[in-house]
Design a protein around this motif. Structure first.
Motif, mmCIF file in Angstrom:
data_model
loop_
_atom_site.group_PDB
_atom_site.id
_atom_site.type_symbol
_atom_site.label_atom_id
_atom_site.label_comp_id
_atom_site.label_asym_id
_atom_site.label_seq_id
_atom_site.Cartn_x
_atom_site.Cartn_y
_atom_site.Cartn_z
ATOM 1 N N GLY A 219 36.846 -59.180 80.727
ATOM 2 C CA GLY A 219 37.528 -59.331 79.457
ATOM 3 C C GLY A 219 38.747 -58.441 79.344
ATOM 4 O O GLY A 219 38.923 -57.492 80.126
ATOM 5 N N PRO A 220 39.593 -58.682 78.351
ATOM 6 C CA PRO A 220 40.794 -57.867 78.161
ATOM 7 C C PRO A 220 40.490 -56.467 77.638
ATOM 8 O O PRO A 220 41.377 -55.623 77.582
ATOM 9 C CB PRO A 220 41.597 -58.674 77.134
ATOM 10 C CG PRO A 220 40.575 -59.445 76.375
ATOM 11 C CD PRO A 220 39.497 -59.777 77.369
ATOM 12 N N PRO A 255 25.290 -72.077 76.284
ATOM 13 C CA PRO A 255 26.533 -71.544 76.852
ATOM 14 C C PRO A 255 26.461 -71.505 78.368
ATOM 15 O O PRO A 255 25.448 -71.133 78.943
ATOM 16 C CB PRO A 255 26.615 -70.139 76.249
ATOM 17 C CG PRO A 255 25.200 -69.769 75.933
ATOM 18 C CD PRO A 255 24.551 -71.058 75.510
ATOM 19 N N SER A 256 27.552 -71.877 79.020
ATOM 20 C CA SER A 256 27.545 -71.999 80.472
ATOM 21 C C SER A 256 28.556 -71.050 81.110
ATOM 22 O O SER A 256 28.279 -69.869 81.250
ATOM 23 C CB SER A 256 27.819 -73.447 80.877
ATOM 24 O OG SER A 256 27.759 -73.611 82.277
ATOM 25 N N LEU A 257 29.757 -71.513 81.456
ATOM 26 C CA LEU A 257 30.732 -70.660 82.120
ATOM 27 C C LEU A 257 31.725 -70.088 81.119
ATOM 28 O O LEU A 257 31.895 -70.607 80.016
ATOM 29 C CB LEU A 257 31.432 -71.434 83.223
ATOM 30 C CG LEU A 257 30.498 -71.913 84.348
ATOM 31 C CD1 LEU A 257 31.283 -72.599 85.449
ATOM 32 C CD2 LEU A 257 29.684 -70.761 84.919
ATOM 33 N N ILE A 258 32.406 -69.013 81.507
ATOM 34 C CA ILE A 258 33.230 -68.245 80.573
ATOM 35 C C ILE A 258 34.475 -67.755 81.301
ATOM 36 O O ILE A 258 34.448 -67.521 82.516
ATOM 37 C CB ILE A 258 32.402 -67.070 79.986
ATOM 38 C CG1 ILE A 258 33.158 -66.355 78.855
ATOM 39 C CG2 ILE A 258 31.994 -66.079 81.071
ATOM 40 C CD1 ILE A 258 32.283 -65.391 78.056
ATOM 41 N N THR A 259 35.577 -67.609 80.554
ATOM 42 C CA THR A 259 36.820 -67.113 81.131
ATOM 43 C C THR A 259 37.578 -66.304 80.089
ATOM 44 O O THR A 259 37.408 -66.511 78.877
ATOM 45 C CB THR A 259 37.706 -68.284 81.625
ATOM 46 O OG1 THR A 259 38.800 -67.775 82.386
ATOM 47 C CG2 THR A 259 38.257 -69.099 80.469
ATOM 48 N N ALA A 260 38.414 -65.382 80.529
ATOM 49 C CA ALA A 260 39.301 -64.652 79.631
ATOM 50 C C ALA A 260 40.464 -65.564 79.262
ATOM 51 O O ALA A 260 41.084 -66.174 80.127
ATOM 52 C CB ALA A 260 39.799 -63.381 80.292
ATOM 53 N N GLY A 261 40.755 -65.675 77.962
ATOM 54 C CA GLY A 261 41.809 -66.559 77.504
ATOM 55 C C GLY A 261 43.158 -65.879 77.446
ATOM 56 O O GLY A 261 43.267 -64.652 77.602
ATOM 57 N N PRO A 262 44.214 -66.650 77.176
ATOM 58 C CA PRO A 262 45.562 -66.086 77.091
ATOM 59 C C PRO A 262 45.828 -65.363 75.785
ATOM 60 O O PRO A 262 46.874 -64.731 75.622
ATOM 61 C CB PRO A 262 46.456 -67.328 77.216
ATOM 62 C CG PRO A 262 45.633 -68.423 76.616
ATOM 63 C CD PRO A 262 44.208 -68.106 76.996
ATOM 64 N N ASP A 263 44.870 -65.454 74.848
ATOM 65 C CA ASP A 263 45.051 -64.918 73.503
ATOM 66 C C ASP A 263 44.280 -63.626 73.254
ATOM 67 O O ASP A 263 44.159 -63.185 72.117
ATOM 68 C CB ASP A 263 44.609 -65.968 72.482
ATOM 69 C CG ASP A 263 43.188 -66.466 72.734
ATOM 70 O OD1 ASP A 263 42.606 -66.131 73.791
ATOM 71 O OD2 ASP A 263 42.655 -67.195 71.868
ATOM 72 N N ASN A 265 41.054 -63.284 73.788
ATOM 73 C CA ASN A 265 39.658 -63.632 73.522
ATOM 74 C C ASN A 265 38.993 -64.142 74.791
ATOM 75 O O ASN A 265 39.639 -64.325 75.818
ATOM 76 C CB ASN A 265 39.580 -64.701 72.423
ATOM 77 C CG ASN A 265 40.193 -64.233 71.116
ATOM 78 O OD1 ASN A 265 39.895 -63.143 70.637
ATOM 79 N ND2 ASN A 265 41.056 -65.059 70.533
ATOM 80 N N LEU A 266 37.695 -64.405 74.712
ATOM 81 C CA LEU A 266 36.944 -65.055 75.783
ATOM 82 C C LEU A 266 36.615 -66.467 75.336
ATOM 83 O O LEU A 266 36.290 -66.706 74.167
ATOM 84 C CB LEU A 266 35.651 -64.289 76.089
ATOM 85 C CG LEU A 266 35.724 -62.969 76.871
ATOM 86 C CD1 LEU A 266 36.302 -63.189 78.251
ATOM 87 C CD2 LEU A 266 36.458 -61.880 76.146
ATOM 88 N N TRP A 267 36.661 -67.425 76.274
ATOM 89 C CA TRP A 267 36.376 -68.832 75.994
ATOM 90 C C TRP A 267 35.250 -69.290 76.905
ATOM 91 O O TRP A 267 35.196 -68.903 78.070
ATOM 92 C CB TRP A 267 37.621 -69.686 76.212
ATOM 93 C CG TRP A 267 38.702 -69.408 75.208
ATOM 94 C CD1 TRP A 267 39.532 -68.323 75.157
ATOM 95 C CD2 TRP A 267 39.062 -70.228 74.089
ATOM 96 N NE1 TRP A 267 40.381 -68.417 74.086
ATOM 97 C CE2 TRP A 267 40.124 -69.578 73.408
ATOM 98 C CE3 TRP A 267 38.605 -71.448 73.601
ATOM 99 C CZ2 TRP A 267 40.724 -70.104 72.270
ATOM 100 C CZ3 TRP A 267 39.203 -71.984 72.467
ATOM 101 C CH2 TRP A 267 40.249 -71.315 71.811
ATOM 102 N N ARG A 277 34.750 -69.833 71.473
ATOM 103 C CA ARG A 277 35.677 -68.707 71.588
ATOM 104 C C ARG A 277 35.018 -67.488 70.950
ATOM 105 O O ARG A 277 34.456 -67.586 69.858
ATOM 106 C CB ARG A 277 36.991 -69.020 70.871
ATOM 107 C CG ARG A 277 38.033 -67.894 70.945
ATOM 108 C CD ARG A 277 39.267 -68.261 70.131
ATOM 109 N NE ARG A 277 38.979 -68.319 68.698
ATOM 110 C CZ ARG A 277 39.709 -68.973 67.803
ATOM 111 N NH1 ARG A 277 40.760 -69.671 68.199
ATOM 112 N NH2 ARG A 277 39.389 -68.982 66.524
ATOM 113 N N ILE A 278 35.081 -66.351 71.638
ATOM 114 C CA ILE A 278 34.520 -65.126 71.091
ATOM 115 C C ILE A 278 35.561 -64.016 71.212
ATOM 116 O O ILE A 278 36.187 -63.841 72.254
ATOM 117 C CB ILE A 278 33.199 -64.732 71.787
ATOM 118 C CG1 ILE A 278 32.584 -63.481 71.132
ATOM 119 C CG2 ILE A 278 33.370 -64.550 73.290
ATOM 120 C CD1 ILE A 278 31.168 -63.195 71.584
ATOM 121 N N THR A 279 35.770 -63.310 70.114
ATOM 122 C CA THR A 279 36.686 -62.179 70.136
ATOM 123 C C THR A 279 35.989 -60.995 70.796
ATOM 124 O O THR A 279 34.768 -60.985 70.972
ATOM 125 C CB THR A 279 37.115 -61.793 68.720
ATOM 126 O OG1 THR A 279 35.975 -61.254 68.014
ATOM 127 C CG2 THR A 279 37.645 -63.006 67.953
#
Length: 501
Positions: A219-220, A255-263, A265-267, A277-279
């Protein structure tokens, strides 16, 4: 170490079998939707008839191109990731594969032949790291040399799943506990030298039950984020092994796979047919997929990644579809050329999206985004120098967090610092500072378009560096920033001095 069975398909050899299986350009207007409440259907057996309905409901976006490359001797595909060598790397049940941007496929067999390979990720050491469901973490060099590191315990527990590079220079992975009295789900850490550490993150199981831990991503905020499929939660774990959990509003969302988003947050994907989406503070928002809204049937979203256009892209395993969702929640779906089961998805170094597809034979898919139209003639308007972006500031749309390695962040510039809403490009001073590793680069380009293969500014670890540039914007006045860094983060500062309109 064992290197076995290489086969080159795809390429330019001239053999009919060396050509892509199918290329399709689709036209028409995309159908979009925004988030609203959803109660997914539980009647899975009606999926086949729903699939026929979806053929008429889904409309592909304009000028999207799919190209597919058959995998020789297919045995089921799983994950895919961009490698440090400019190629894409993917996992099959018994092999690890490499595909060049032109479609040449080479397969490598791990020493544990019946290894049921699963997740794969590029490591900070210039190698690829993958998980084997028989309880092994594998490392493969760009030339195909494989080393295996067995986990403690006896199959079927532990059962490693997804894997990701962490902010601490290590690899992190999920471990599912499978039908084993007294077992617990764990998050694992492996150093690039192969030293393994495990952190329990679930309660002790009773006999005949399983706790599934699926996806994981850096995560960021400097932590690792993971999905707890069976417990319907998103987890966060520090690099020191301290975990916290956050519940997902929709019961049984899967919930399955997850990635860090450009904003910032995590998606993540939800098996019931939503994108979550989770902050970094744990606030969850869910966005239903359009085809689920239209039919009421679960479509099995699986893989998820950030695309070269600064949007989040995902696969729909049961719907033969690739989906796109903007950071604001606007979603569009793109059907594959014919019925497939797409699983993994990754942004390639060539500015395209790459997929693993289960079919007969299994396929690697390449999804090419359309190029933006050239800008028309414009007049230049000067501005008093104004700082429009500074990621050293508190978290926000034009502030923090710092840019994350391999991540793309989108900034809407129109209306800021005097930039007109109709501006087509901006004159800016670009500065990077406090990069935690290097060498690295940033590429700035119009949001929504393909990422160029050239950099805007280059830098070394710990270096502060500036450059002047004229940067084209999207039609909505937005700019994407891609961080090409092997590991860690860097800060970005943008000062605008004028714009074209």
């Amino acid at each position: 170490m064992k290197l076995d069975e290489t086969a080159a398909w795809g390429g330019q050899s001239g053999s009919p079998d060396d050509k892509p299986l199918q290329t399709l350009v689709r036209g028409g207007g995309p159908r979009e939707t925004r988030a609203r409440a959803l109660r997914p259907s539980a009647d899975f057996q009606r999926l086949a008839s729903a699939a026929l309905l979806m053929i008429g409901l889904r409309v592909a976006a304009t000028a999207q191109t799919f190209t597919e490359f058959p995998i020789p001797g297919s045995s089921g595909t799983a994950a895919i990731a961009a490698g440090p060598d400019g190629n894409l790397w993917f996992t099959q049940y018994t092999k690890v594969g490499r595909v060049t941007p032109s479609g040449v496929i080479t397969l490598f067999t791990p020493p544990s032949f019946s290894s049921f390979n699963n997740g794969i990720a590029a490591g900070p050491d210039g190698n690829l790291w993958f998980t084997e469901q028989v309880g092994i973490i594998g490392r493969i060099t760009p030339t195909g040399e494989i080393t295996e590191f067995p986990l403690p315990g006896t199959f079927p527990s532990p059962y490693p799943g997804a894997i990701a590079a962490g902010p601490d220079g290590n690899l992190w992975f999920t471990e599912t506990a499978v039908v084993d009295t007294g077992a617990v789900g764990r998050i694992g850490r492996v150093t690039t030298a192969g030293v393994l550490t495990e952190f329990p993150v679930t309660a002790i199981m009773s006999s005949g039950t399983a706790v599934t831990l699926s996806g994981i991503a850096a995560g960021p905020d400097g932590n690792l984020w993971f999905t707890k499929t069976g417990e319907n939660k998103i987890g966060r774990i520090t690099t020191g092994g301290v975990a916290m959990e956050f519940a997902i509003p929709t019961p049984g969302s899967g919930p399955s796979l997850i990635t860090a988003g450009p904003d910032g947050n995590l998606w993540f994907t939800e098996a019931t047919g939503q994108i979550g989406r989770i902050t970094t503070s744990g606030v969850v928002t869910e966005f239903p997929i359009p085809s689920v809204l239209a039919s009421g049937f679960t479509m099995g979203p699986s893989g998820i990644t950030v695309g070269p256009d600064g949007n989040i892209w995902f696969t729909e395993y049961l719907n033969s579809t690739v989906g796109r969702i903007t950071p604001s929640g606007v979603m569009t779906e793109f059907p594959l050329p014919s019925w497939r089961a797409p699983r993994g998805i990754a942004a390639g170094p060539d500015g395209n999206l790459w997929l693993t597809e289960q079919a007969v034979p299994d396929l690697i898919g390449r999804f090419t985004l359309p190029a933006l139209p050239p800008p028309s003639a414009a007049s230049f308007y000067t501005l008093t120098p104004c700082r429009v972006i500074d990621t050293r500031n508190p978290i926000g749309a034009y502030g923090g967090p710092a840019l994350l390695s391999g991540g793309t962040r989108v900034f809407e510039l129109a209306g800021r610092c005097g930039i007109a809403s109709g501006a087509t490009s901006v004159a800016m001073n670009i500065a990077v500072t406090q990069p935690t590793s290097g060498p690295g680069f940033l590429t700035l380009y119009p949001a929504g378009g393909p990422r160029p293969l050239t950099s805007t500014i280059n830098f070394s670890a710990g270096q502060t560096r500036a450059n002047n540039a004229i940067l084209p914007l999207s039609g909505a006045g937005a700019l994407s920033v891609y961080c090409g860094l092997g590991l860690g983060t860097t800060h970005l500062i943008l000062d605008v001095t004028g714009y074209f309109q």
